[in-house]
Scaffold this motif. Structure first.
Motif, PDB file in Angstrom:
ATOM      1  N   SER A 398       1.116  -1.190  -0.062  1.00 45.20           N
ATOM      2  CA  SER A 398      -0.120  -0.187  -0.017  1.00 45.20           C
ATOM      3  C   SER A 398       0.852   1.166  -0.060  1.00 45.20           C
ATOM      4  CB  SER A 398      -0.963   0.026   1.331  1.00 45.20           C
ATOM      5  OG  SER A 398      -1.947  -0.999   1.371  1.00 45.20           O
ATOM      6  N   PHE A 401      -0.065   7.981  -2.448  1.00 47.10           N
ATOM      7  CA  PHE A 401       0.211   8.518  -3.745  1.00 47.10           C
ATOM      8  C   PHE A 401      -0.034   9.898  -3.480  1.00 47.10           C
ATOM      9  CE2 PHE A 401      -0.980   7.713  -8.641  1.00 47.10           C
ATOM     10  CZ  PHE A 401       0.380   8.729  -8.918  1.00 47.10           C
ATOM     11  N   ALA A 423      -2.948   4.575 -10.945  1.00 49.53           N
ATOM     12  CA  ALA A 423      -3.370   3.894  -9.663  1.00 49.53           C
ATOM     13  C   ALA A 423      -3.946   2.517 -10.065  1.00 49.53           C
ATOM     14  CB  ALA A 423      -4.358   4.640  -8.895  1.00 49.53           C
ATOM     15  N   ASP A 424      -5.018   2.633 -11.059  1.00 51.44           N
ATOM     16  CA  ASP A 424      -5.481   1.471 -11.501  1.00 51.44           C
ATOM     17  C   ASP A 424      -4.488   0.370 -12.202  1.00 51.44           C
ATOM     18  OD1 ASP A 424      -8.212   2.514 -11.234  1.00 51.44           O
ATOM     19  OD2 ASP A 424      -8.520   3.073 -13.114  1.00 51.44           O
ATOM     20  N   LYS A 427      -3.238  -1.187  -8.928  1.00 46.85           N
ATOM     21  CA  LYS A 427      -4.099  -2.160  -8.541  1.00 46.85           C
ATOM     22  C   LYS A 427      -4.059  -3.537  -9.013  1.00 46.85           C
ATOM     23  CE  LYS A 427      -9.093  -2.199  -7.229  1.00 46.85           C
ATOM     24  NZ  LYS A 427     -10.269  -1.576  -7.177  1.00 46.85           N
ATOM     25  N   THR A 432      -2.136  -1.092  -3.726  1.00 43.11           N
ATOM     26  CA  THR A 432      -2.960  -0.352  -3.278  1.00 43.11           C
ATOM     27  C   THR A 432      -2.437   1.190  -3.357  1.00 43.11           C
ATOM     28  OG1 THR A 432      -4.319  -1.618  -2.306  1.00 43.11           O
ATOM     29  CG2 THR A 432      -4.757   0.570  -1.658  1.00 43.11           C
ATOM     30  N   ALA A 433      -2.804   2.209  -4.187  1.00 39.97           N
ATOM     31  CA  ALA A 433      -2.313   3.745  -4.261  1.00 39.97           C
ATOM     32  C   ALA A 433      -3.186   4.598  -3.706  1.00 39.97           C
ATOM     33  CB  ALA A 433      -1.895   3.899  -5.480  1.00 39.97           C
ATOM     34  N   GLU A 434      -3.188   4.976  -2.516  1.00 40.94           N
ATOM     35  CA  GLU A 434      -4.150   5.921  -1.746  1.00 40.94           C
ATOM     36  C   GLU A 434      -3.673   7.164  -2.187  1.00 40.94           C
ATOM     37  OE1 GLU A 434      -5.037   7.705   2.494  1.00 40.94           O
ATOM     38  OE2 GLU A 434      -3.625   5.971   2.458  1.00 40.94           O
ATOM     39  N   ILE A 435      -4.688   7.713  -3.272  1.00 40.28           N
ATOM     40  CA  ILE A 435      -4.393   9.194  -3.478  1.00 40.28           C
ATOM     41  C   ILE A 435      -4.511  10.214  -2.642  1.00 40.28           C
ATOM     42  CG2 ILE A 435      -5.000  10.995  -5.319  1.00 40.28           C
ATOM     43  CD1 ILE A 435      -5.497   8.800  -7.412  1.00 40.28           C
TER      44      ILE A 435
END
Length: 559
Positions: A398, A401, A423-424, A427, A432-435
């Protein structure tokens, strides 16, 4: 020495006169002052839609295009660039001459030039500015001098994160119109770096009067003195009338005492409109006369509506930065390589970047001397990405981002859309890219470049001149919180490359560093090179697009 003294002298003289390789816009071949300087309507006001708010107006404390756009109109540098190219041309210095070993530069200065406050520009003013930068005190102030740190490497007394041995030695006033800059070592960035907007020359009297060095850091934020916010004082074709933050407008007025061809416009207003679609609507409504970075999807419709759209040559890089200091998993080369394989950059370039954009294989465009054709590449390969993550024990990674808002950049027309695609892609690889969205000059740059709060981020660079050191040297030449990366071997290799005088060997040294960056280090992922466009109304003439996004508005007329 493998290069003869005569050949070396010939090369040093050549770079002093011609500088960098031309990146001319064939449709806009202009003289140094612009071919329209003797024609076009005089008077009127142009309103230009800017994509972001400036940080401040003191050149030395800035490093981004939205701050530099108004600064370039108010200030001059010792060396400048011919309109529409990256070729060097006389600025405040009519001539610049290197010593035999390249460790000193003599500037023959223009006569009769005055700062906006009426004080004279002379050799003493040049040395005052040079000494000011070198002797800057305070960790906060030094941390804001990004370009100075990259070019001159260190201060008289390094504070905070500053840790380099200074290139600057002294500045001598030989006579009223001759200044001599002495260096501790040869620096490959010169003479081109003398044209950096950050190294613009300010009025010594105004610097003293408005307490220019008093930069105060409070937690994550910085407060700048009156010189930077209200009283920037240069020698440029325009001068500041007002920065109205409430209405998001910067109003400049013509400097009638300008040393060169006087600006034709009475006023030049930069209206800050972060949303690209809003800029387009205002252009169509006639409330602005032009704007930067139109969406590639709008090129044809804008042309159909009678607007002039001019793409510039691609002289930039968009990259996905990785911060191993904030997230230990990113210290593993396999994880960084996995991220590179996981991002479908070909598809991203085709769908979200301007026509003519290219996938980047390294951290400089092909036109830069030092570009290597044989670096390790990372084509889209989801299976390989997953395998590398598994090997590194990071299959459920994780990442925070960080993504900028309230801005469009030449290399990044719509940051949010680009981030969503990345991010997609991540995934799909199990990442997991938490913007985390932050305003460009309202926290983002400080969070990323000064504080290192991020795991991953989007950022880029438009080149200032044609030298690999302006790209990979700027990014990776010393430890930076942006990447959380510290490898003295790479820093030493970049420093060594910068110090090679022979042109061919200089480029070869940078090629090897690029190979190592892409195979052994990979502190970030190069994404793309984009040809950013500029659009203006049919009423506007005389604007010369620059490959460096270094447009000057003194030649502009509004008919």
């Amino acid at each position: 020495m493998l290069q003869s003294r005569t050949a070396r002298r010939r090369w040093l003289a050549a770079i002093g006169l011609t500088g960098v390789a031309a990146l001319a816009l064939s449709a806009c071949a202009q003289s140094e002052r612009g071919d329209d300087s003797g024609s076009g309507k005089v008077g009127g006001t142009m309103v230009f839609g800017a994509a972001g708010e400036p940080k401040n107006f003191d050149p030395i404390f800035n490093d981004d295009g939205e701050s530099f756009r108004p600064i370039r109109q108010m200030f001059d540098t010792l060396v400048t660039y011919k309109r529409g190219t990256a070729d060097l041309a006389p600025g405040l210095a009519e001539k610049w001459t290197p010593s035999e070993d390249g460790k000193s530069w003599t500037f023959d200065l223009r006569k009769g030039v005055k700062f906006h406050d009426g004080t004279p520009f002379d050799a003493a003013a040049v040395c005052f500015n040079m000494d000011r930068w070198f002797n800057m005190k305070g960790a906060g102030a030094q941390s804001q001098m990004i370009y100075y740190g990259d070019v001159f490497e260190g201060f008289a007394k390094n504070e905070g994160d500053a840790a380099g041995d200074p290139v600057y030695k002294s500045c001598e006033v030989k006579d009223e119109h001759t200044a001599v800059l002495n260096l501790n070592k040869y620096k490959g960035a010169f003479p081109a770096a003398f044209g950096l907007t950050a190294l613009s020359i300010s009025s010594p009297e105004a610097l003293k009067k408005y307490d220019a060095d008093n930069v105060v850091q409070s937690g994550d934020s910085f407060t700048y003195p009156a010189y930077a916010t209200e009283h920037p004082t240069g020698t440029g074709a325009f001068k500041l009338e007002k920065f109205d933050k409430a209405n998001k407008t910067i109003t400049l007025v013509r400097n009638d005492d300008y040393w060169g061809e006087k600006a034709k416009l009475d006023k030049l207003i930069f209206k800050i409109i972060p949303d690209e679609n809003a800029r387009k609507q205002e252009l169509k409504a006639g409330t602005i006369d032009g704007y930067d970075f139109p969406s590639p999807a709008d090129y044809n419709s804008l042309k159909t509506d009678g607007f002039n759209v001019t793409p510039r040559p691609a002289f930039n890089i968009l990259y996905l930065g990785l911060n191993g200091a904030n997230n230990p998993a990113l210290k593993d080369l396999r994880v960084r390589q996995a991220i590179a394989y996981a991002v479908n950059r070909d598809q991203l370039v085709k769908t979200k970047l301007p026509l003519g954009a290219e996938v980047a294989t390294q951290f400089m465009p092909k036109t830069v001397a030092g570009y290597a054709d044989d670096v390790q590449q990372y084509p889209y390969d989801l299976a390989k990405a997953k395998d590398l993550l598994a090997q590194a024990g990071a299959s459920n990674l994780s990442l925070k981002f960080y993504v900028p808002t309230e801005v469009s950049r030449p290399y990044m027309p719509n940051p949010s859309e680009i981030a969503a695609v990345i991010a997609d892609d991540l995934k799909a690889a199990g990442i997991t890219a938490e913007i985390v969205s932050r305003p460009w000059n309202g926290g983002y740059k400080d969070d990323v470049q000064k504080l290192g709060k991020h795991d991953m981020h989007l950022l880029g660079w438009t080149g200032d001149y044609n030298d690999a050191g302006n790209f990979i040297g700027t990014f990776f030449g010393r430890e930076k919180k942006e990447f959380g990366f510290n490898d003295p071997a790479m820093f030493d290799a970049l420093a060594a490359a910068d110090g090679v005088v022979d042109q061919a060997k200089h480029a070869d040294a940078y090629k090897q560093v690029s190979r190592d960056i892409m195979s052994k280090y990979l502190p970030a992922i190069p994404v793309s090179h984009s040809p950013p466009a500029i659009v203006v109304s049919s009423k506007i003439s005389g604007l010369v697009p620059s490959p460096l996004t270094d447009e000057r508005f003194d030649t502009v007329s509004k008919g």
